[in-house]
Motif scaffolding. Structure first.
Motif, PDB file in Angstrom:
ATOM      1  N   LYS A   2       0.853  -1.182   0.000  1.00  0.00           N
ATOM      2  CA  LYS A   2       0.000   0.000   0.000  1.00  0.00           C
ATOM      3  C   LYS A   2       0.890   1.233   0.000  1.00  0.00           C
ATOM      4  CE  LYS A   2      -3.417  -2.385   2.786  1.00  0.00           C
ATOM      5  NZ  LYS A   2      -4.053  -2.472   4.082  1.00  0.00           N
ATOM      6  N   PHE A   4       1.692   5.018   1.483  1.00  0.00           N
ATOM      7  CA  PHE A   4       1.509   5.824   2.680  1.00  0.00           C
ATOM      8  C   PHE A   4       2.190   7.168   2.476  1.00  0.00           C
ATOM      9  CE2 PHE A   4       1.048   1.505   4.046  1.00  0.00           C
ATOM     10  CZ  PHE A   4       0.084   1.535   5.031  1.00  0.00           C
ATOM     11  N   PRO A 109      -2.258   6.516   5.525  1.00  0.00           N
ATOM     12  CA  PRO A 109      -2.539   5.653   4.387  1.00  0.00           C
ATOM     13  C   PRO A 109      -3.190   6.462   3.269  1.00  0.00           C
ATOM     14  CG  PRO A 109      -3.416   4.705   6.429  1.00  0.00           C
ATOM     15  CD  PRO A 109      -2.995   6.111   6.726  1.00  0.00           C
TER      16      PRO A 109
END
Length: 112
Positions: A2, A4, A109
């Motif tokens: 992911k 960030f 995030p």
């Protein structure tokens, strides 16, 4: 993986009195730290430095000079890192030169 966002906040102080050698040393610290993240294959974007100038628009159309009229710190820059989770992204934030200047790193995030 992911993405960030690491947001760097530092006390608002005048860099105009900082010597060229001190600025060069500080720049090297930042380059080394970001380079370490890049060497791990975890740098998604090296972001950019932000100008000290700005405005804040609030509800009701209120515009103030700023961008940080309520706090005594400034948002200096940001990078985007790749990590498995928030804990790993927080680990990547350790060693950030902003921390040496009583600053902070906000880890967020990116939804998308």
């Amino acid at each position: 993986m992911k993405d960030f966002l690491l947001i760097f906040r530092q006390p608002s102080y005048d860099y105009s009195t900082t010597s060229a050698a001190d600025m060069q040393a500080l720049t090297k610290k930042w380059q080394d730290w970001v380079g370490g993240i890049a060497a791990q294959g975890k740098l998604a974007s090296n972001g950019t430095r932000l100008s000290l100038d700005g405005k804040v628009l609030k509800a009701g159309g209120v515009v103030t000079d700023g961008p940080f009229v309520e706090i005594r710190e400034r948002l200096g820059s940001f990078v985007i890192v790749k990590a498995e989770n928030l804990e790993e992204a927080t680990t990547l934030a350790h060693g950030c030169p902003a921390l040496d200047a009583d600053g902070s790193v906000e880890i967020r995030p990116i939804i998308g």
